[in-house]
Design an enzyme around this catalytic site. Structure first.
Site, PDB file in Angstrom:
ATOM      1  N   HIS A   1       0.953  -1.120   0.109  1.00  0.00           N
ATOM      2  CA  HIS A   1      -0.009  -0.002   0.081  1.00  0.00           C
ATOM      3  C   HIS A   1       0.988   1.108  -0.007  1.00  0.00           C
ATOM      4  O   HIS A   1       0.684   2.180  -0.758  1.00  0.00           O
ATOM      5  CB  HIS A   1      -1.064  -0.108   1.191  1.00  0.00           C
ATOM      6  CG  HIS A   1      -1.665   1.245   1.551  1.00  0.00           C
ATOM      7  ND1 HIS A   1      -2.757   1.568   0.760  1.00  0.00           N
ATOM      8  CD2 HIS A   1      -1.294   2.480   2.097  1.00  0.00           C
ATOM      9  CE1 HIS A   1      -3.440   2.642   1.042  1.00  0.00           C
ATOM     10  NE2 HIS A   1      -2.563   3.297   1.942  1.00  0.00           N
ATOM     11  N   GLU A   2       1.871   1.471   0.840  1.00  0.00           N
ATOM     12  CA  GLU A   2       2.918   2.555   0.791  1.00  0.00           C
ATOM     13  C   GLU A   2       3.669   2.529  -0.318  1.00  0.00           C
ATOM     14  O   GLU A   2       3.802   3.727  -0.679  1.00  0.00           O
ATOM     15  CB  GLU A   2       3.804   2.331   1.978  1.00  0.00           C
ATOM     16  CG  GLU A   2       3.201   2.201   3.540  1.00  0.00           C
ATOM     17  CD  GLU A   2       2.124   3.479   3.823  1.00  0.00           C
ATOM     18  OE1 GLU A   2       2.290   4.524   3.210  1.00  0.00           O
ATOM     19  OE2 GLU A   2       1.119   3.274   4.380  1.00  0.00           O
TER      20      GLU A   2
ATOM     21  N   HIS B   1       1.441   4.556  -2.991  1.00  0.00           N
ATOM     22  CA  HIS B   1       1.478   5.808  -2.632  1.00  0.00           C
ATOM     23  C   HIS B   1       2.953   6.384  -3.352  1.00  0.00           C
ATOM     24  O   HIS B   1       2.855   7.695  -4.030  1.00  0.00           O
ATOM     25  CB  HIS B   1       1.848   6.297  -1.210  1.00  0.00           C
ATOM     26  CG  HIS B   1       0.501   6.293  -0.359  1.00  0.00           C
ATOM     27  ND1 HIS B   1      -0.642   6.724  -0.896  1.00  0.00           N
ATOM     28  CD2 HIS B   1       0.065   5.759   0.553  1.00  0.00           C
ATOM     29  CE1 HIS B   1      -1.497   6.642  -0.086  1.00  0.00           C
ATOM     30  NE2 HIS B   1      -1.225   5.929   0.833  1.00  0.00           N
TER      31      HIS B   1
ATOM     32  N   HIS C   1       3.109   9.220  -6.388  1.00  0.00           N
ATOM     33  CA  HIS C   1       3.829  10.415  -6.703  1.00  0.00           C
ATOM     34  C   HIS C   1       4.797  10.338  -8.050  1.00  0.00           C
ATOM     35  O   HIS C   1       4.847  11.344  -8.628  1.00  0.00           O
ATOM     36  CB  HIS C   1       4.894  10.212  -5.273  1.00  0.00           C
ATOM     37  CG  HIS C   1       5.737  11.397  -5.071  1.00  0.00           C
ATOM     38  ND1 HIS C   1       6.768  11.558  -4.402  1.00  0.00           N
ATOM     39  CD2 HIS C   1       5.341  12.826  -5.491  1.00  0.00           C
ATOM     40  CE1 HIS C   1       7.257  13.048  -4.405  1.00  0.00           C
ATOM     41  NE2 HIS C   1       6.439  13.530  -5.018  1.00  0.00           N
TER      42      HIS C   1
END
Length: 225
Positions: free
Chosen positions: A98-99, A102, A106
């Site tokens: 999940h991270e 991100h 980005h």
């Protein structure tokens, strides 16, 4: 004894928030005991996924706390809690992916993330200063300050709302990547989905609480007329 009737507006949101926090903790706890067949740790998964998207320069670091995992877009670093970093459970892998989602957002300049990052300073200032200005305006009868306080808090509410597509998209990316890379299979993937779905509910609860708090401010300001 004085009773603030406006607090009733917050009660449903607070109940949902408490339930969401319990749900994410219990779901993570459940699937942190389910090991993945591949045996990868969260840190290894994060590194594999980052490298597969050409994000070789983003380090994966340890951070203190439980469920404190996050991607820092300013410093371009991923920080994973000890349980996720070293863990090889379905829960740890889901959170790490999940991270990574991100970080990929980005890189690709995913629009909701760009918008959210751009309003962070205003949202932070709004959440800290809004109540001060609002209360000063109410005490001294300065409706201009009351309006400014509400406006600033609105920025914080917008931040919470724009966070929702960012988080849901990161989770969807994570599940698709884990499946396509063969890191999780079948029920393991379902377990990761349960963990990420529970985590997503905390953001929904935060948004609902922020909206309820905004409505409460408006109610208080108008009841004083």
């Amino acid at each position: 004894m004085y009773f603030d009737s406006s607090f009733i507006i917050l009660i449903p949101a607070l109940i949902i928030a408490a339930w969401a926090q319990f749900k994410v903790s219990s779901t993570f706890e459940k699937y942190s005991k389910v090991g993945s067949s591949g045996g990868y740790t969260g840190a290894q998964v994060a590194r594999i996924l980052l490298d597969s998207y050409g994000l070789y320069d983003i380090p994966v670091e340890l951070t203190p706390g439980r469920l404190s995992d996050h991607y820092d877009p300013t410093r371009r670093v991923m920080r994973l809690s000890e349980e996720v970093y070293y863990g090889n459970s379905v829960a740890s892998i889901g959170v790490a992916a999940h991270e990574t989602g991100h970080a990929i957002q980005h890189k690709e300049r995913y629009a909701p993330l760009v918008i959210r990052n751009s309003i962070v300073p205003v949202a932070n200032f709004g959440s800290n200063a809004s109540w001060i200005l609002f209360l000063l305006g109410m005490v001294f009868g300065l409706k201009g300050l009351v309006s400014i306080g509400i406006l600033l808090f609105t920025a914080a509410v917008v931040f919470q709302i724009i966070t929702l597509p960012v988080e849901f998209n990161a989770s969807n990316r994570a599940l698709k990547i884990l499946e396509s890379k063969g890191i999780l299979y079948g029920s393991e993937l379902g377990g990761a989905k349960s963990v990420l779905s529970a985590a997503a509910m905390t953001y929904v609860a935060a948004a609902l609480t922020a909206v309820a708090q905004l409505l409460r401010l408006i109610f208080i300001s108008r009841s004083d007329d």
